[in-house]
Design a protein around this motif. Structure first.
Motif, PDB file in Angstrom:
ATOM      1  N   TYR A   7     -68.605  78.033  13.361  1.00  0.00           N
ATOM      2  CA  TYR A   7     -67.282  77.998  13.979  1.00  0.00           C
ATOM      3  C   TYR A   7     -66.256  78.356  12.920  1.00  0.00           C
ATOM      4  N   GLU A   8     -65.373  79.276  13.262  1.00  0.00           N
ATOM      5  CA  GLU A   8     -64.268  79.633  12.378  1.00  0.00           C
ATOM      6  C   GLU A   8     -63.026  78.885  12.858  1.00  0.00           C
ATOM      7  N   VAL A   9     -62.346  78.222  11.926  1.00  0.00           N
ATOM      8  CA  VAL A   9     -61.224  77.353  12.275  1.00  0.00           C
ATOM      9  C   VAL A   9     -59.999  77.762  11.472  1.00  0.00           C
ATOM     10  N   LEU A  10     -58.890  77.950  12.165  1.00  0.00           N
ATOM     11  CA  LEU A  10     -57.622  78.267  11.507  1.00  0.00           C
ATOM     12  C   LEU A  10     -56.745  77.023  11.547  1.00  0.00           C
ATOM     13  N   ILE A  11     -56.281  76.612  10.374  1.00  0.00           N
ATOM     14  CA  ILE A  11     -55.455  75.404  10.306  1.00  0.00           C
ATOM     15  C   ILE A  11     -54.139  75.696   9.597  1.00  0.00           C
ATOM     16  N   THR A  12     -53.222  74.767   9.762  1.00  0.00           N
ATOM     17  CA  THR A  12     -52.021  74.729   8.931  1.00  0.00           C
ATOM     18  C   THR A  12     -51.933  73.334   8.340  1.00  0.00           C
ATOM     19  N   LEU A  67     -60.990  77.838   7.612  1.00  0.00           N
ATOM     20  CA  LEU A  67     -62.133  76.985   7.332  1.00  0.00           C
ATOM     21  C   LEU A  67     -63.309  77.438   8.187  1.00  0.00           C
ATOM     22  N   GLU A  68     -64.511  77.128   7.734  1.00  0.00           N
ATOM     23  CA  GLU A  68     -65.701  77.471   8.500  1.00  0.00           C
ATOM     24  C   GLU A  68     -66.617  76.257   8.611  1.00  0.00           C
ATOM     25  N   LEU A  69     -67.150  76.050   9.804  1.00  0.00           N
ATOM     26  CA  LEU A  69     -68.204  75.068  10.028  1.00  0.00           C
ATOM     27  C   LEU A  69     -69.507  75.835  10.177  1.00  0.00           C
ATOM     28  N   LYS A  70     -70.472  75.499   9.355  1.00  0.00           N
ATOM     29  CA  LYS A  70     -71.715  76.263   9.263  1.00  0.00           C
ATOM     30  C   LYS A  70     -72.894  75.314   9.436  1.00  0.00           C
ATOM     31  N   GLU A  71     -73.764  75.618  10.390  1.00  0.00           N
ATOM     32  CA  GLU A  71     -74.894  74.745  10.685  1.00  0.00           C
ATOM     33  C   GLU A  71     -75.825  74.600   9.480  1.00  0.00           C
ATOM     34  N   LEU A  72     -76.225  73.357   9.227  1.00  0.00           N
ATOM     35  CA  LEU A  72     -77.168  73.059   8.153  1.00  0.00           C
ATOM     36  C   LEU A  72     -78.518  72.691   8.747  1.00  0.00           C
ATOM     37  N   VAL A  73     -79.572  73.241   8.184  1.00  0.00           N
ATOM     38  CA  VAL A  73     -80.932  72.913   8.607  1.00  0.00           C
ATOM     39  C   VAL A  73     -81.734  72.544   7.357  1.00  0.00           C
ATOM     40  N   ASN A  74     -83.005  72.269   7.541  1.00  0.00           N
ATOM     41  CA  ASN A  74     -83.846  71.925   6.404  1.00  0.00           C
ATOM     42  C   ASN A  74     -83.829  73.069   5.388  1.00  0.00           C
ATOM     43  N   PRO A  75     -83.569  72.790   4.111  1.00  0.00           N
ATOM     44  CA  PRO A  75     -83.464  73.881   3.134  1.00  0.00           C
ATOM     45  C   PRO A  75     -84.792  74.588   2.922  1.00  0.00           C
ATOM     46  N   SER A  76     -84.715  75.851   2.581  1.00  0.00           N
ATOM     47  CA  SER A  76     -85.921  76.664   2.425  1.00  0.00           C
ATOM     48  C   SER A  76     -86.794  76.224   1.258  1.00  0.00           C
ATOM     49  N   ILE A  77     -86.230  75.479   0.327  1.00  0.00           N
ATOM     50  CA  ILE A  77     -87.037  74.993  -0.802  1.00  0.00           C
ATOM     51  C   ILE A  77     -87.954  73.846  -0.398  1.00  0.00           C
ATOM     52  N   ALA A  78     -87.892  73.421   0.866  1.00  0.00           N
ATOM     53  CA  ALA A  78     -88.687  72.274   1.322  1.00  0.00           C
ATOM     54  C   ALA A  78     -90.173  72.452   1.023  1.00  0.00           C
ATOM     55  N   LEU A 134     -71.754  72.066   7.745  1.00  0.00           N
ATOM     56  CA  LEU A 134     -70.965  72.070   6.517  1.00  0.00           C
ATOM     57  C   LEU A 134     -69.595  72.669   6.795  1.00  0.00           C
ATOM     58  N   LEU A 135     -68.548  71.931   6.459  1.00  0.00           N
ATOM     59  CA  LEU A 135     -67.202  72.482   6.461  1.00  0.00           C
ATOM     60  C   LEU A 135     -66.936  73.054   5.080  1.00  0.00           C
ATOM     61  N   ARG A 136     -66.485  74.294   5.027  1.00  0.00           N
ATOM     62  CA  ARG A 136     -66.169  74.901   3.740  1.00  0.00           C
ATOM     63  C   ARG A 136     -64.946  75.785   3.884  1.00  0.00           C
ATOM     64  N   PRO A 137     -64.157  75.926   2.817  1.00  0.00           N
ATOM     65  CA  PRO A 137     -62.980  76.793   2.877  1.00  0.00           C
ATOM     66  C   PRO A 137     -63.365  78.260   2.748  1.00  0.00           C
ATOM     67  N   LYS A 138     -62.659  79.091   3.470  1.00  0.00           N
ATOM     68  CA  LYS A 138     -62.841  80.542   3.351  1.00  0.00           C
ATOM     69  C   LYS A 138     -61.533  81.143   2.829  1.00  0.00           C
ATOM     70  N   PHE A 139     -61.148  80.675   1.639  1.00  0.00           N
ATOM     71  CA  PHE A 139     -59.905  81.151   1.036  1.00  0.00           C
ATOM     72  C   PHE A 139     -59.957  82.660   0.804  1.00  0.00           C
ATOM     73  N   ALA A 140     -58.803  83.287   0.884  1.00  0.00           N
ATOM     74  CA  ALA A 140     -58.733  84.717   0.565  1.00  0.00           C
ATOM     75  C   ALA A 140     -59.209  84.964  -0.865  1.00  0.00           C
ATOM     76  N   GLY A 141     -59.007  83.974  -1.739  1.00  0.00           N
ATOM     77  CA  GLY A 141     -59.398  84.118  -3.136  1.00  0.00           C
ATOM     78  C   GLY A 141     -60.841  83.799  -3.427  1.00  0.00           C
ATOM     79  N   ASN A 142     -61.623  83.450  -2.426  1.00  0.00           N
ATOM     80  CA  ASN A 142     -63.065  83.265  -2.614  1.00  0.00           C
ATOM     81  C   ASN A 142     -63.735  84.622  -2.418  1.00  0.00           C
ATOM     82  N   ILE A 143     -64.209  85.211  -3.497  1.00  0.00           N
ATOM     83  CA  ILE A 143     -64.700  86.589  -3.466  1.00  0.00           C
ATOM     84  C   ILE A 143     -66.153  86.624  -3.921  1.00  0.00           C
ATOM     85  N   GLY A 144     -67.042  87.067  -3.044  1.00  0.00           N
ATOM     86  CA  GLY A 144     -68.452  87.149  -3.379  1.00  0.00           C
ATOM     87  C   GLY A 144     -68.804  88.467  -4.049  1.00  0.00           C
ATOM     88  N   VAL A 145     -69.917  88.474  -4.765  1.00  0.00           N
ATOM     89  CA  VAL A 145     -70.405  89.688  -5.414  1.00  0.00           C
ATOM     90  C   VAL A 145     -70.894  90.671  -4.356  1.00  0.00           C
TER      91      VAL A 145
END
Length: 377
Positions: free
Chosen positions: A232-237, A246-257, A298-309
């Motif tokens: 879910y993508e969420v826009l807040i003020t 902000l983004e809500l992202k489903e968490l499942v069992n990690p692949s390292i299990a 997981l709730l996480r910020p999707k700031f404009a300044g978060n830049i992936g490789v």
């Protein structure tokens, strides 16, 4: 930019070469695995195929304990793994005080496992993306980070850092239409029940900053390790009148299990530990874990300044520099979770030809599987 300051003994005498004339490489035993056709179709090459099936990688390792040297040499040295350490899973993140940190940017598959497996995954993904990449330089960079040596920031990461700090916390303007998300094909509308639940949770959790939810959409991501999971993508003020994504992202069992060295913590504890290890105590207060419609997210910020490789935009020279620096950062992360002296001894016993045999064996499996699946076999 922030780096963890930790003085450790530097491992010497480990010379690793990337292009070795190998004898026979022991093939890995493949496993039965149900590949999601949508994710296969979305994979344009073997590198992206590896990214999309993280658990397949670790399932292969679990099923081949006698065929991979890294398992025999370092498979008992458990720490905290980032989990999906491929060459495009690092980037710049803005912390609470607006400081930029270059680190692992995806915690979904993190957890307790032999930390050498993180390094191995980075090496395999890098070889798939750049077949002629120098393994020696990647591993030496990792050892520098592990042992607390200093490193120079590549020009490309300096540029990313400057862009991140200039962009700041607010949402990218092109993603807005008024005070709502600009709709895209990957988005769908959210029903009133879900919208009310998310709004109530966030506005209650962050009432001290007068958080208000302006818009919520559901988003489908096809490729990558988290493809097919709910988002879910969420826009807040907030009280500063900032428009923040902000983004809500489903968490499942990690692949390292499949290779976990101890019990995997509950999702909230797992995310908290990963944040502290990857970013330190200064991570954004917008990270959180909630239950939405029966799913842990997981709730996480999707700031404009978060830049992936994005390796596709850096050129060959830039890519090599970035991957080497990613390895350095991975070493710094691991140094906080293990007995470094014991781990150094294990890696020192991993000769250059053994590294190359392992990398070749794993890339062979992925190349064959990808080719067969694309041909409908």
């Amino acid at each position: 930019m922030k780096l963890r300051n930790k003085t450790l003994t530097f491992l010497t005498g480990l010379s690793l070469l990337s292009n070795i004339a190998l004898g026979s490489v022991t093939p890995l035993k493949d496993i039965n695995y149900n590949f999601d056709k949508t994710k296969v179709d979305a994979s344009t090459d073997t590198f992206h195929f590896l990214r999309s099936f993280v658990d397949y990688f670790y399932d292969l390792m679990a099923q081949n304990p006698n065929s991979l040297h890294i398992i025999k040499k370092a498979g008992t040295i458990g720490g905290w793994c980032v989990g999906d350490a491929h060459a495009e899973n690092f980037g710049i993140l803005l912390e609470e005080n607006a400081q930029a940190v270059f680190t692992m940017n995806d915690m979904d598959d993190s957890g307790p496992c032999p930390v050498a497996y993180d390094l191995f995954r980075l090496l395999v993904s890098s070889r798939l993306y750049m077949p002629n990449i120098n393994t020696q330089k990647i591993i030496n960079s990792y050892l520098d980070g592990l042992n607390g040596k200093s490193a120079s920031f590549p020009d490309s990461i300096k540029s990313m850092t400057k862009d991140a700090q200039n962009s700041g916390f607010e949402i990218v303007a092109k993603d807005l239409q008024g005070r709502a998300f600009k709709r895209k094909n990957s988005m769908s509308e959210v029903d009133s029940i879900v919208k009310a639940q998310i709004s109530t949770l966030l506005e209650s959790q962050y009432k001290n900053e007068n958080l208000k939810v302006l818009d919520i959409v559901s988003k489908l991501k096809v490729g990558g390790g988290s493809g097919g999971l709910q988002r879910y993508e969420v826009l807040i003020t907030n009280t500063k009148n900032q428009l923040i994504h902000l983004e809500l992202k489903e968490l499942v069992n990690p692949s390292i299990a499949a290779v976990a060295t101890s019990a995997i913590p509950d999702q909230a504890s797992r995310m908290k530990r990963s944040l502290l290890i990857d970013q330190g105590s200064g991570f954004s207060h917008y990270y959180n874990v909630f239950s939405i419609q029966g799913k842990t997210m997981l709730l996480r910020p999707k700031f404009a300044g978060n830049i992936g490789v994005d390796l596709g935009s850096m050129g060959e020279k830039g890519n090599k520099e970035i991957i080497n620096f990613e390895a350095y950062i991975l070493g710094r992360i691991h140094a906080n979770t293990i007995n470094v002296s014991n781990y150094n001894n294990a890696l020192n016993d991993m000769s250059a030809d053994k590294w190359e045999e392992d990398i070749q064996a794993m890339t062979d499996v992925f190349n064959k599987r990808f080719s067969d699946l694309k041909q409908g076999n």
